[in-house]
Design a protein around this motif. Sequence first.
Motif, PDB file in Angstrom:
ATOM      1  N   THR A 194       0.848  -1.192   0.000  1.00 37.67           N
ATOM      2  CA  THR A 194       0.000   0.000   0.000  1.00 37.67           C
ATOM      3  C   THR A 194       0.885   1.244   0.000  1.00 37.67           C
ATOM      4  OG1 THR A 194      -1.622  -1.196   1.337  1.00 37.67           O
ATOM      5  CG2 THR A 194      -1.907   1.170   1.163  1.00 37.67           C
ATOM      6  N   SER A 195       0.448   2.254  -0.722  1.00 47.92           N
ATOM      7  CA  SER A 195       1.203   3.502  -0.773  1.00 47.92           C
ATOM      8  C   SER A 195       0.244   4.666  -0.913  1.00 47.92           C
ATOM      9  CB  SER A 195       2.175   3.499  -1.963  1.00 47.92           C
ATOM     10  OG  SER A 195       1.442   3.492  -3.192  1.00 47.92           O
ATOM     11  N   ILE A 196       0.740   5.859  -0.703  1.00 46.06           N
ATOM     12  CA  ILE A 196      -0.075   7.057  -0.874  1.00 46.06           C
ATOM     13  C   ILE A 196      -0.521   7.180  -2.326  1.00 46.06           C
ATOM     14  CG2 ILE A 196       0.017   9.578  -0.876  1.00 46.06           C
ATOM     15  CD1 ILE A 196       1.772   9.382   1.648  1.00 46.06           C
ATOM     16  N   GLU A 197       0.372   6.888  -3.255  1.00 44.77           N
ATOM     17  CA  GLU A 197       0.014   6.990  -4.673  1.00 44.77           C
ATOM     18  C   GLU A 197      -1.113   6.027  -5.021  1.00 44.77           C
ATOM     19  OE1 GLU A 197       2.025   6.685  -9.137  1.00 44.77           O
ATOM     20  OE2 GLU A 197       3.256   6.311  -7.367  1.00 44.77           O
ATOM     21  N   MET A 198      -1.055   4.815  -4.475  1.00 39.15           N
ATOM     22  CA  MET A 198      -2.109   3.846  -4.765  1.00 39.15           C
ATOM     23  C   MET A 198      -3.440   4.305  -4.175  1.00 39.15           C
ATOM     24  SD  MET A 198      -2.176  -0.264  -4.089  1.00 39.15           S
ATOM     25  CE  MET A 198      -0.898  -0.541  -5.306  1.00 39.15           C
ATOM     26  N   HIS A 250       0.841  13.858   4.643  1.00 40.63           N
ATOM     27  CA  HIS A 250       0.361  14.103   3.282  1.00 40.63           C
ATOM     28  C   HIS A 250      -1.167  14.088   3.252  1.00 40.63           C
ATOM     29  CE1 HIS A 250       0.499  13.849  -1.157  1.00 40.63           C
ATOM     30  NE2 HIS A 250      -0.580  13.094  -1.022  1.00 40.63           N
ATOM     31  N   ARG A 251      -1.754  14.992   2.478  1.00 39.90           N
ATOM     32  CA  ARG A 251      -3.205  15.021   2.298  1.00 39.90           C
ATOM     33  C   ARG A 251      -3.549  14.527   0.897  1.00 39.90           C
ATOM     34  NH1 ARG A 251      -1.745  17.047   7.309  1.00 39.90           N
ATOM     35  NH2 ARG A 251      -3.622  17.558   8.489  1.00 39.90           N
ATOM     36  N   LEU A 252      -4.536  13.644   0.806  1.00 40.72           N
ATOM     37  CA  LEU A 252      -5.020  13.197  -0.496  1.00 40.72           C
ATOM     38  C   LEU A 252      -5.844  14.300  -1.135  1.00 40.72           C
ATOM     39  CD1 LEU A 252      -6.126   9.522   0.267  1.00 40.72           C
ATOM     40  CD2 LEU A 252      -3.944  10.309  -0.671  1.00 40.72           C
ATOM     41  N   LYS A 253      -5.807  14.340  -2.455  1.00 42.20           N
ATOM     42  CA  LYS A 253      -6.506  15.401  -3.177  1.00 42.20           C
ATOM     43  C   LYS A 253      -7.879  14.913  -3.633  1.00 42.20           C
ATOM     44  CE  LYS A 253      -2.189  17.291  -5.011  1.00 42.20           C
ATOM     45  NZ  LYS A 253      -1.400  17.566  -6.250  1.00 42.20           N
ATOM     46  N   PRO A 254      -8.934  15.642  -3.285  1.00 47.22           N
ATOM     47  CA  PRO A 254     -10.243  15.304  -3.845  1.00 47.22           C
ATOM     48  C   PRO A 254     -10.281  15.695  -5.314  1.00 47.22           C
ATOM     49  CG  PRO A 254     -10.396  17.322  -2.572  1.00 47.22           C
ATOM     50  CD  PRO A 254      -8.983  16.812  -2.393  1.00 47.22           C
ATOM     51  N   ALA A 255     -11.199  15.094  -6.050  1.00 50.86           N
ATOM     52  CA  ALA A 255     -11.339  15.451  -7.460  1.00 50.86           C
ATOM     53  C   ALA A 255     -11.690  16.930  -7.576  1.00 50.86           C
ATOM     54  CB  ALA A 255     -12.414  14.595  -8.115  1.00 50.86           C
ATOM     55  N   ALA A 256     -10.994  17.617  -8.461  1.00 49.82           N
ATOM     56  CA  ALA A 256     -11.260  19.039  -8.658  1.00 49.82           C
ATOM     57  C   ALA A 256     -12.640  19.224  -9.287  1.00 49.82           C
ATOM     58  CB  ALA A 256     -10.184  19.656  -9.544  1.00 49.82           C
ATOM     59  N   ALA A 257     -13.344  20.230  -8.838  1.00 48.63           N
ATOM     60  CA  ALA A 257     -14.689  20.486  -9.352  1.00 48.63           C
ATOM     61  C   ALA A 257     -14.638  20.721 -10.855  1.00 48.63           C
ATOM     62  CB  ALA A 257     -15.286  21.703  -8.643  1.00 48.63           C
ATOM     63  N   GLY A 258     -15.478  19.967 -11.591  1.00 47.80           N
ATOM     64  CA  GLY A 258     -15.550  20.128 -13.040  1.00 47.80           C
ATOM     65  C   GLY A 258     -14.410  19.490 -13.793  1.00 47.80           C
ATOM     66  N   GLU A 259     -13.511  18.814 -13.084  1.00 41.29           N
ATOM     67  CA  GLU A 259     -12.353  18.190 -13.726  1.00 41.29           C
ATOM     68  C   GLU A 259     -12.447  16.684 -13.574  1.00 41.29           C
ATOM     69  OE1 GLU A 259      -7.724  18.552 -12.870  1.00 41.29           O
ATOM     70  OE2 GLU A 259      -8.659  20.529 -13.120  1.00 41.29           O
ATOM     71  N   PRO A 260     -12.368  15.924 -14.670  1.00 39.64           N
ATOM     72  CA  PRO A 260     -12.518  14.467 -14.546  1.00 39.64           C
ATOM     73  C   PRO A 260     -11.300  13.851 -13.870  1.00 39.64           C
ATOM     74  CG  PRO A 260     -11.889  15.042 -16.782  1.00 39.64           C
ATOM     75  CD  PRO A 260     -12.146  16.341 -16.062  1.00 39.64           C
ATOM     76  N   PRO A 261     -11.495  12.743 -13.142  1.00 38.96           N
ATOM     77  CA  PRO A 261     -10.333  12.026 -12.593  1.00 38.96           C
ATOM     78  C   PRO A 261      -9.454  11.518 -13.725  1.00 38.96           C
ATOM     79  CG  PRO A 261     -12.325  10.705 -12.391  1.00 38.96           C
ATOM     80  CD  PRO A 261     -12.758  12.065 -12.846  1.00 38.96           C
ATOM     81  N   THR A 262      -8.243  11.155 -13.377  1.00 39.13           N
ATOM     82  CA  THR A 262      -7.252  10.797 -14.395  1.00 39.13           C
ATOM     83  C   THR A 262      -7.760   9.729 -15.348  1.00 39.13           C
ATOM     84  OG1 THR A 262      -5.491  11.330 -12.826  1.00 39.13           O
ATOM     85  CG2 THR A 262      -4.890   9.997 -14.722  1.00 39.13           C
ATOM     86  N   HIS A 263      -8.419   8.681 -14.824  1.00 37.91           N
ATOM     87  CA  HIS A 263      -8.806   7.567 -15.690  1.00 37.91           C
ATOM     88  C   HIS A 263      -9.951   7.905 -16.636  1.00 37.91           C
ATOM     89  CE1 HIS A 263     -11.775   7.197 -12.484  1.00 37.91           C
ATOM     90  NE2 HIS A 263     -12.476   6.388 -13.239  1.00 37.91           N
ATOM     91  N   LEU A 264     -10.582   9.078 -16.462  1.00 37.29           N
ATOM     92  CA  LEU A 264     -11.670   9.476 -17.355  1.00 37.29           C
ATOM     93  C   LEU A 264     -11.268  10.610 -18.303  1.00 37.29           C
ATOM     94  CD1 LEU A 264     -14.782   9.271 -14.993  1.00 37.29           C
ATOM     95  CD2 LEU A 264     -13.923   7.565 -16.617  1.00 37.29           C
TER      96      LEU A 264
END
Length: 503
Positions: A194-198, A250-264
């Motif tokens: 497990t990692s932060i990136e995962m 480290h803080r995880l980043k929520p999806a930016a408003a109006g911006e699709p996540p990386t896989h989309l």
Amino acid sequence: MTTALTTFILVPGVFTGPHVWEATAARLTAAGAEVRTPALTGGPDLEAHIADVLAAIDAVDPASGRQIVLAGHDYGIHPAVGAADRRADRIARIVYVDSGMPRDGVPALAAVPDQELSRRLAEADGPDGEVPPPADAAEWQRWGSTDGIPAAALDRLTALATPQPVGTLVQPLRLTGAVAAVPTTGVLCTGSGTSIEMLQMLVGLGDPALQALTDPRTSFFELATGHWPMLSCPDELADVLIAAAGGEGHRLKPAAAGEPPTHLRPFLLDVPEVPRERHGTVDLYLPPGTDGPLPAIVFVHGGPVPAGAQPTPRDWPTFVGYGRYAAEQGVVGATLDHRLHDVGDYERAAGDVAAAVELVRADPRVDGDRVALWFFSGGGLLTADWLAAPPQWLRCVAATYPILAPLPNWGLTGDRFRAASAIAHAGALPFLLTRVGLEMPEIAATVEEFVAAAEDCGSNIEVIDAPHAHHGFETRDVTDESRAVVRRAMRGVLAHLGVHGAA
């Protein structure tokens, strides 16, 4: 709040006791903190262990001005969270040390790998019985990575291990919800897989259960070690606990408003739209004017993907893009949705993939004797079945940024889903591997194990390196290098299908 005004309550995990915290506690004490390491009694159920932690909390004088940081390792996070829920006003922060996320109504056994649990409980005597502790180093490895633990410490861990009451694992945790207001920190041990990136990647997939991890009151640290950091790197763990108490991490980043996540995000190649047919869980992308039969490439997504994720993987831009790209090259592209929603679902997912492949081969527009399978990410474990007993019609197996062995905390024992064990049986079957240079270390280790095994047995393997690419690069790293890698991989697969001069 200074360390001198902090009380750390350290709760041990399964089979262990206060002794595992000795070195970490000494470091914390030297830094000026107060440390309490409650023993979890031999009580028959989870409530008994929650009472043990409550006693430790209540022993801290509220008038002392001390903040309480409550840390739970492994199973210990369950009684820790249960106690914090009843004393939420007393707890400044909960630290999850390489542990899961307890939920209301869910027993601790839900965090124990199914195969291991079945074996252990078969040896126990019902809900009032006990699960015997590991008898040696190999047995401890079944419960978590022992990376970094000195031999003497591992021997002592075994010698002092105690049975775990079955009732503590099967009694559901009951929470009022008060604990949700307490800030949290996760200590991720990368040797466990497990990692932060995962975690950031999983958050991006939209799993509702993980969205709380983006709360600004939640922080994370990584330790490059196995499941027992208090034994493998006690001083580093103490330093992390001190930093966590100060709200660092480290803080995880929520999806930016109006911006699709990386896989989309859009696929990196501009491929033309082609007809798509939907057959149950399978989509077929057909070359214009198809009268067949034509070779086919079946693209198998990774995971685990949350059961409720929308859109489903076959509608992600990456797989739509590959399906169209295959059709553009004159072969049938097939994508599918399989039910890999949890690490315990690999057997079910393997069945889904096998059924989808047969559906594709049975289509009259497909040449059933010229089929390639192309796996991605966590779907890489599914290559093992096909490598272990390759059918004659299978012309090539491809894998892009694959996970090729179960990660240590997945609890999948045996060799069925370990590609490095299966490759020796693949014979002359070509294997085309796209390896990314910026891969997560825990995944890269499974790839290197596989490549070494393939080289040892003289397998027909071709490795395409993408030095500057990440996991999921088709929508993440839109560069000339990435485009060239995808084109080269497609050319290789097409060549094994007998289609030349394309891509």
